[in-house]
Scaffold this motif. Structure first.
Motif, PDB file in Angstrom:
ATOM      1  N   LYS A  56       0.881  -1.594   0.337  1.00 36.68           N
ATOM      2  CA  LYS A  56      -0.058   0.264   0.057  1.00 36.68           C
ATOM      3  C   LYS A  56       1.104   1.079   0.310  1.00 36.68           C
ATOM      4  O   LYS A  56       2.159   1.123   0.149  1.00 36.68           O
ATOM      5  CB  LYS A  56      -1.597   0.035   0.940  1.00 36.68           C
ATOM      6  N   ARG A 200      -9.929 -10.948  -7.050  1.00 33.05           N
ATOM      7  CA  ARG A 200      -8.476 -10.842  -6.689  1.00 33.05           C
ATOM      8  C   ARG A 200      -7.457 -12.034  -6.494  1.00 33.05           C
ATOM      9  O   ARG A 200      -6.673 -12.280  -7.042  1.00 33.05           O
ATOM     10  CB  ARG A 200      -8.799 -10.150  -5.523  1.00 33.05           C
ATOM     11  N   SER A 374      -7.567   5.893  -6.286  1.00 34.47           N
ATOM     12  CA  SER A 374      -8.334   5.608  -5.260  1.00 34.47           C
ATOM     13  C   SER A 374      -9.017   4.097  -5.321  1.00 34.47           C
ATOM     14  O   SER A 374      -9.032   3.488  -6.690  1.00 34.47           O
ATOM     15  CB  SER A 374      -9.851   6.009  -4.566  1.00 34.47           C
ATOM     16  N   GLU A 375      -9.107   3.010  -4.229  1.00 37.75           N
ATOM     17  CA  GLU A 375      -9.935   1.859  -4.448  1.00 37.75           C
ATOM     18  C   GLU A 375     -11.318   1.848  -4.869  1.00 37.75           C
ATOM     19  O   GLU A 375     -11.662   0.924  -4.883  1.00 37.75           O
ATOM     20  CB  GLU A 375      -8.804   1.003  -2.952  1.00 37.75           C
ATOM     21  N   ASP A 376     -11.827   2.977  -4.850  1.00 38.87           N
ATOM     22  CA  ASP A 376     -13.407   3.332  -4.293  1.00 38.87           C
ATOM     23  C   ASP A 376     -14.058   2.912  -5.701  1.00 38.87           C
ATOM     24  O   ASP A 376     -14.532   4.616  -6.469  1.00 38.87           O
ATOM     25  CB  ASP A 376     -14.164   3.991  -3.200  1.00 38.87           C
ATOM     26  N   GLN A 377     -13.697   2.533  -6.646  1.00 36.15           N
ATOM     27  CA  GLN A 377     -13.676   2.626  -8.883  1.00 36.15           C
ATOM     28  C   GLN A 377     -15.559   2.062  -8.438  1.00 36.15           C
ATOM     29  O   GLN A 377     -16.029   1.726  -7.661  1.00 36.15           O
ATOM     30  CB  GLN A 377     -12.670   1.806  -8.874  1.00 36.15           C
ATOM     31  N   CYS A 387     -10.466  -2.279  -9.515  1.00 36.64           N
ATOM     32  CA  CYS A 387      -9.364  -1.419  -8.282  1.00 36.64           C
ATOM     33  C   CYS A 387      -7.612  -2.316  -8.961  1.00 36.64           C
ATOM     34  O   CYS A 387      -7.771  -3.084  -8.092  1.00 36.64           O
ATOM     35  CB  CYS A 387      -9.210  -0.715  -7.014  1.00 36.64           C
ATOM     36  N   THR A 390      -5.371  -2.875  -5.801  1.00 33.01           N
ATOM     37  CA  THR A 390      -6.044  -4.330  -4.961  1.00 33.01           C
ATOM     38  C   THR A 390      -5.676  -5.358  -5.581  1.00 33.01           C
ATOM     39  O   THR A 390      -5.351  -6.458  -5.387  1.00 33.01           O
ATOM     40  CB  THR A 390      -7.722  -3.597  -4.861  1.00 33.01           C
ATOM     41  N   ARG A 393      -2.492  -6.337  -5.066  1.00 30.69           N
ATOM     42  CA  ARG A 393      -1.961  -6.217  -3.485  1.00 30.69           C
ATOM     43  C   ARG A 393      -2.047  -7.971  -3.781  1.00 30.69           C
ATOM     44  O   ARG A 393      -3.460  -8.564  -3.734  1.00 30.69           O
ATOM     45  CB  ARG A 393      -2.425  -5.806  -2.881  1.00 30.69           C
TER      46      ARG A 393
END
Length: 580
Positions: A56, A200, A374-377, A387, A390, A393
């Motif tokens: 991150k 993911r 942002s991770e809020d896509q 994202c 994400t 990761r």
């Protein structure tokens, strides 16, 4: 400052014309300002994972490193603020990602044009102008939608603008995979759009498979699916391969790209081919959406714009070719190619697609960096948003299965240690064949058999008596084994259904227990003695027979010969009956 846009376009065209001199592949794609920022975010997160173990990065650190990166690559004066501690590692990770995915950024294109010393650029672009463009300070190039103030009245318009930007990015990513299959960023944006149940965990497994084989993400997926479809037992992936859990979703993804490749290779006209490609992507995105959905509306609008732009680019390239100018020449076929039609198939369409992607790379950067990184896509399909940070990761290596909650693991361990109750087994009447346990007594009594009737294994030796007393001994054969007296009735019941002789034996044993009945004749006693001797020979083992039993039969024969001369009424009929 409109001449800056023309200068950037001319710079990219020059790179396309001479790219075979500076890069290894002629299908190298270009990252714009937003793409460069997303790659930098991934590089910084990867460095932080190596240093602290967490994948991150803070938004403020990304913006600071972004400014240092542009000034450093453009060879401009560094800012007054101190550089980051791991800047060299970040720069190395950034360049490694570009090289691994066969991509370049706009700063690299400017450096290559200077190395080539090409003077055909009409409006030269200086490093300072490129820095201002990439930083987002050129307001004249901003689109009207991005300049809308963030007021409550324009909230819905901003949301639709964000969805449209995400949908357009997906369209371009699919087209980029057709041109450059090594682009990991394009695969990350299109793997689960539309929804294929590839989240993911699937991307993590693909990433580890690509690292193991030292290939791109797309090649790792393609190799796995092709091995499943075409490989035999010796070439099929191992059953423990983590990608086997996602066979259906990965097969659907490769099948969709195969359909796009088929359209690209079989349609010679670039305008028609481009329209078919865009239509196929739009159909996949709109499938399952309502007519009034924001994603469906954005897909319809984006598809219409891309079709029109592809037709315009095709016309421009046709006009340039007629004038004798040198156009873009990606993926030149070899002179020794056997099938020239296949080698040239889709080549003109690839030129148009590369020109379209280059124009997308020259799009002004997004002003809201937090919205981009942002991770809020926005959710385009499925239950999760796409994202990039994400997806990339992966804090721990894939083990092939996701870990269960602690409560479930403790319960499974307790169930394993808990003693299991033995099941009631339904067995046959032959209890002597089972060695683990004995049958209950009621089963033995309810289903008697010849093997369950207790017998005397070692009978006592038969004493020698005078001929006169031999008749009494033959009349009471049970005196040889006292233990069998109580089981005479049970033996007769068990063996009574076998033959008529068994019934005679049971009747003889019953007469012994009832002394009040009339004694039969001596001829019947002879038959009874013979039947008892045969019955005793069945229960006794052959090797346990006493040798003294042979001479005892001789007096009985003499007695029978002496008594055969005296017959009573009806004895002849009984004798003939037993002989039959």
């Amino acid at each position: 400052m409109a001449h800056l846009g023309e200068g950037l376009k001319q710079m990219v065209k020059t790179f396309r014309r001479e790219c075979h001199r500076v890069v290894q592949s002629e299908r190298t794609t270009v990252h714009g300002a937003d793409g460069m920022l997303m790659v930098l975010q991934l590089a910084m997160a990867e460095v932080n994972k190596q240093q602290s173990g967490e994948f991150k990065v803070a938004l403020s650190d990304v913006l600071m490193a972004w400014k240092h990166l542009l000034l450093d690559k453009l060879h401009l004066q560094p800012p007054n603020s101190a550089r980051l501690e791991n800047y060299d590692l970040i720069l190395g990770a950034y360049e490694s990602f570009l090289k691994r995915t066969n991509t370049v950024d706009l700063v690299d294109i400017l450096s290559m044009c200077k190395q080539l010393r090409v003077d055909s650029i009409c409006v030269p672009v200086s490093p300072i102008q490129l820095f201002e463009f990439l930083s987002g300070n050129m307001e004249d190039l901003e689109s009207p939608e991005s300049s809308v103030p963030s007021t409550p009245s324009s909230k819905s318009r901003l949301c639709s603008s964000q969805v449209k930007m995400a949908v357009r990015r997906v369209f371009c990513s699919y087209l980029s995979l057709l041109v450059n299959s090594k682009s990991d960023m394009a695969l990350a944006l299109t793997l689960d759009v539309p929804s294929r149940a590839l989240g993911r965990q699937t991307f993590t497994d693909i990433k580890h498979a690509a690292q193991t084989s030292n290939t791109s993400l797309f090649l790792a997926v393609t190799s796995f699916v092709r091995a499943i479809q075409l490989g035999g037992k010796g070439y099929a992936p191992a059953p423990s391969d983590p990608l086997r859990k996602h066979v259906k979703g990965l097969s659907d993804f490769i099948q969709f790209l195969d359909n796009l490749e088929e359209i690209l290779g079989e349609t010679p006209d670039p305008s028609v081919c481009g329209a078919k490609l865009v239509h196929a992507i739009r159909t996949a995105l709109v499938k399952g959406c309502n007519s009034g959905d924001a994603v469906a509306a954005a897909a319809e609008e984006t598809a219409k714009e891309l079709k029109e732009r592809i037709c315009q680019l095709h016309q421009i390239q046709k006009q340039t070719t007629k004038e004798g100018g040198m156009g873009i020449s990606p993926a030149r076929p070899k002179a020794y190619a056997v099938n020239h039609a296949t080698a040239y198939g889709g080549r003109d369409t690839v030129k148009v697609l590369m020109a379209l992607l280059d124009e997308e790379a020259l799009t002004p950067p997004c002003r809201n960096k937090a919205e981009l990184l942002s991770e809020d896509q926005p959710v385009l399909s499925g239950l999760e948003a796409t994202c990039v940070l994400t997806l990339f990761r992966s804090p721990e290596a894939s083990t092939g299965c996701s870990p269960e909650p602690l409560k479930n693991r403790v319960q499974s361990r307790l169930d394993l240690l808990k003693p299991k109750a033995r099941d009631q087994i339904i067995r046959s009447q032959f209890a002597c064949t089972y060695k683990d346990e004995e049958l209950p007594l009621n089963r033995v009594l309810e289903f008697p058999s010849s093997s369950q009737v207790p017998t005397c294994i070692h009978p006592a030796p038969k004493p020698r008596n005078p001929p006169g007393a031999d008749e009494e001994d033959t009349a009471n054969p049970s005196s040889q084994c006292p233990k069998n007296e109580g089981n005479g009735a049970q033996q007769g019941a068990a063996l009574g259904a076998r033959s008529g002789n068994a019934q005679d034996r049971g009747a003889g044993s019953g007469n012994q227990k009832n002394p009040g009945l009339q004694v039969q004749s001596k001829g019947n006693k002879r038959k009874q003695v013979d039947s008892d001797q045969h019955g005793r020979s069945e229960n006794e083992p052959p090797e346990k027979k006493q040798p003294t039993a042979v001479p005892n039969k001789m007096p009985a024969k003499r007695v029978s010969k002496a008594s055969s001369k005296r017959l009573i009424a009806g004895q002849g009929k009984l004798t003939s009956f037993f002989r039959v």
